[in-house]
Design an enzyme around this catalytic site. Structure first.
Site, PDB file in Angstrom:
ATOM      1  NE  ARG A  76      34.656  -1.517  36.524  1.00 29.34           N
ATOM      2  CZ  ARG A  76      34.934  -2.143  35.307  1.00 29.34           C
ATOM      3  NH1 ARG A  76      34.918  -1.136  34.193  1.00 29.34           N
ATOM      4  NH2 ARG A  76      35.343  -2.573  34.758  1.00 29.34           N
ATOM      5  CG  ASP A 102      32.311  -4.794  36.157  1.00 26.25           C
ATOM      6  OD1 ASP A 102      33.637  -5.519  36.284  1.00 26.25           O
ATOM      7  OD2 ASP A 102      32.592  -4.118  34.521  1.00 26.25           O
ATOM      8  CG  HIS A 110      34.900  -7.426  33.687  1.00 23.10           C
ATOM      9  ND1 HIS A 110      35.269  -6.601  35.077  1.00 23.10           N
ATOM     10  CD2 HIS A 110      35.202  -7.595  32.345  1.00 23.10           C
ATOM     11  CE1 HIS A 110      36.372  -6.400  33.892  1.00 23.10           C
ATOM     12  NE2 HIS A 110      36.739  -6.682  32.360  1.00 23.10           N
ATOM     13  CG  ASP A 165      34.451  -7.074  29.197  1.00 17.98           C
ATOM     14  OD1 ASP A 165      33.453  -7.761  29.514  1.00 17.98           O
ATOM     15  OD2 ASP A 165      35.273  -5.842  29.419  1.00 17.98           O
ATOM     16  CD  GLU A 166      39.276  -5.681  30.000  1.00 19.23           C
ATOM     17  OE1 GLU A 166      39.653  -4.911  29.220  1.00 19.23           O
ATOM     18  OE2 GLU A 166      37.979  -5.457  31.044  1.00 19.23           O
ATOM     19  CE1 TYR A 210      36.014   2.008  24.173  1.00 20.49           C
ATOM     20  CE2 TYR A 210      37.110   0.848  26.016  1.00 20.49           C
ATOM     21  CZ  TYR A 210      36.096   1.149  25.383  1.00 20.49           C
ATOM     22  OH  TYR A 210      36.059  -0.837  25.574  1.00 20.49           O
ATOM     23  CG  ASP A 257      37.486   5.073  29.415  1.00 22.17           C
ATOM     24  OD1 ASP A 257      37.709   5.184  28.519  1.00 22.17           O
ATOM     25  OD2 ASP A 257      38.144   4.363  29.961  1.00 22.17           O
ATOM     26  CB  THR A 280      32.225   6.053  36.201  1.00 20.99           C
ATOM     27  OG1 THR A 280      32.341   3.962  36.562  1.00 20.99           O
ATOM     28  CG2 THR A 280      31.945   6.365  35.106  1.00 20.99           C
ATOM     29  CD  GLU A 281      37.178   2.038  34.379  1.00 21.01           C
ATOM     30  OE1 GLU A 281      36.573   3.159  34.617  1.00 21.01           O
ATOM     31  OE2 GLU A 281      37.747   0.810  35.082  1.00 21.01           O
TER      32      GLU A 281
HETATM   33  C1  ACM Z   1      36.221  -3.257  28.329  1.00 18.93           C
HETATM   34  O1  ACM Z   1      36.908  -1.624  27.567  1.00 18.93           O
HETATM   35  N1  ACM Z   1      36.228  -3.971  28.480  1.00 18.93           N
HETATM   36  C2  ACM Z   1      34.768  -3.247  27.216  1.00 18.93           C
END
Ligand code: ACM
Length: 509
Positions: free
Chosen positions: A140, A169, A245, A307-308, A399, A401, A450-451
């Site tokens: 990011r 990503d 991703h 993920d996602e 987390y 962030d 790090t967005e």
């Molecule tokens: C994540 O926060 N998508 C692993």
């Protein structure tokens, strides 16, 4: 004695009367097999203000590092540190233990002001967990190699031994792969970056900075970082995201995607529809990438993300649906599981273990896979109950962030609220895990996505002091934990961070 405000808290410390005084003659002495740690001691103590000569066993006023193969301490990372008026002696069964003894000594010296006088003390210390880590997202926002090394050194200062390097990503591919140069030629650059958070309702409302962003690490730079980490007993777990991703990779090589349409490296934050297809050529591509990754990183674990993964493109692709019929696979979740199983078998055949985010449980977990539990602890509990190894990384407590204070008084963050106390209070072994499965919880780690952290200074602000709290979660004993006492030690400890030039978040009064 403030210099003894060591973080993480050692298992046992017995203060003795008297002190040890460093002088210009105090020598560093390497016992057999301790040469490398002793050389590093020279470097780290010099950074703390002491330029000590390397000396001989008989030297007066010495700091001696000794490997004692039959030393009675649990695990391979423990140490004894003894300070008497005559000498400082660090003993351990293995070099990692000597290194952690050095980190305790380094912390004392960093807090000893100008007089370099230490209290006499006996310390016996060893970690609770074997996976003690932090993840840094360099996709990011690209982080320069010099900062990555500083960050690794700060992990080591806190006796953390795992650096999870999130290298790919949607917004950038950051690792040179010789066989596929477009991954970095195209995939490491985006044309601009969204300002603030994406709109919930209408992407047309998003605003962009118009400034190209890019960067990647050459293989030579990566080897340098791996060696630097190795000297500090930090294992680097590389993460190559798949099948989701992966927009940056698909931007570089559109044949890896499902639609045939060209895509650009992502410029906003979120979850993206473009994911890898399931062609044999795509598996070969990813395996070739992982071959180069394994060449660079000796880590027993290789992280494949997982993920996602939005499944819409797989549902809509005639090619993917045909492949599913051929393979006898009836759902897209199962297809993801098939994807991960193939990677698991590939890595396992090369002597490595796959680790992935907890979505890899969906559709059935690959036999050798370890799970990184991020959507709370449920994934980690299910995986451990099924006999798989687990690393705890829940977004409820780890987390970094997320906001650490009141949002109106903090720089923009992704959301959430995880203050220092909450990280400190985290217990990595959930009550649901039966005692005979507790050993499957390898440990825990912090996440730095790090967005909303465009610079190294911002990463430091989000990481410290919360990472200090995390170090205590994974190193110290739960029965030793006491937040007020931790805060007292932290007040001394931040002076060390200050001396190392860390942009930590100031403690509240
Ligand atoms: C994540 O926060 N998508 C692993």
């Amino acid at each position: 004695m403030k210099v003894l405000h060591i973080v993480p808290q050692p298992i046992s410390m017995t203060l003795q009367p008297d002190t040890f005084q460093f002088t210009a003659e105090t020598a560093l002495v390497a016992g057999t097999g301790a040469e490398e740690v002793t050389a590093l001691a020279h470097l780290q103590l010099e950074q703390a203000g002491l330029d000590l000569p390397l000396g001989e066993e008989g030297a007066q006023g010495k700091v001696i590092f000794e490997l004692i193969p039959d030393l009675n301490l649990p695990g391979s990372e423990g140490y004894h540190l003894s300070i008497t008026p005559e000498e400082i002696r660090i003993r351990a069964r293995e070099a990692a233990g000597l290194f952690y003894g050095l980190q305790s000594l380094r912390q004392m010296v960093l807090a000893s002001q100008e007089d370099f006088r230490l209290p006499c003390v006996e310390i016996e210390d060893y970690p609770r967990f074997r996976w003690r880590g932090a993840m840094l997202d360099v996709s990011r926002h690209f982080m320069p190699k010099s900062f990555v090394m500083k960050f690794i050194d700060l992990l080591a200062l806190h006796k953390l031994n795992t650096f999870h390097w999130h290298l790919t990503d949607d917004q950038g591919w950051r690792i040179e792969i010789k066989r596929y140069p477009r991954l970095t030629e195209v995939g490491s650059r985006r044309k601009e970056t969204i300002i603030g958070r994406p709109s919930w309702t209408d992407p047309a409302e998003d605003r962009f900075d118009g400034i190209p962003h890019g960067g990647f690490y050459t293989q030579e730079e990566i080897r340098e970082v791996v060696e630097y980490a190795h000297q500090r007993f930090v294992n680097i777990v590389p993460e190559i995201e798949m099948p989701g991703h992966s927009t940056a990779a698909i931007a570089a090589y559109p044949e890896l995607g499902n639609t045939g349409r060209p895509v650009e490296v992502a410029t906003r934050w979120g979850i993206f529809e473009d994911i890898f297809n399931v062609e044999e050529s795509t598996f070969r591509f990813l395996q070739n990438v992982l071959d180069e990754v394994m060449d660079l990183f000796p880590s027993p674990f290789i992280h494949i993300g997982g993920d996602e993964v939005p499944k819409q493109q797989w549902r809509e692709s005639p090619r993917v649906q045909q492949r599913m019929r051929e393979l006898g696979i009836s759902s897209e979740e199962e297809l993801q599981s098939y994807f991960v199983r193939r990677m698991d078998a590939f890595l396992f055949a090369r002597g490595r273990h796959l680790i992935g985010w907890d979505e890899i449980l969906e559709g059935g977990l690959a036999p050798g896979a370890a799970v990184m539990s991020w959507r709370g602890e449920a994934g980690g509990i299910a995986a451990a109950q099924a006999g798989h190894e687990v690393v705890m990384a829940p977004n409820t407590c780890t987390y970094l962030d997320y906001y650490q204070g009141q949002p109106e008084r903090e720089p923009l963050a992704i959301g959430g609220f995880i203050p220092l106390e909450k990280v400190y209070a985290y217990e990595p072994i959930p009550a649901e895990i039966p005692p005979d499965k507790a050993h499957l919880i390898l440990g825990a780690q912090a996440q730095l996505w790090t967005e909303y952290m465009p610079t190294p200074e911002h990463v430091e602000y989000m990481a410290f002091p919360r990472l200090c709290a995390l170090s205590e979660v994974v190193w110290s004993r739960p029965e030793q934990k006491n937040f007020e006492q931790f805060m007292e030690r932290l007040r001394t400890h931040v002076s060390r961070l200050e001396r190392l030039g860390v942009n930590y978040r100031k403690l509240e009064d």
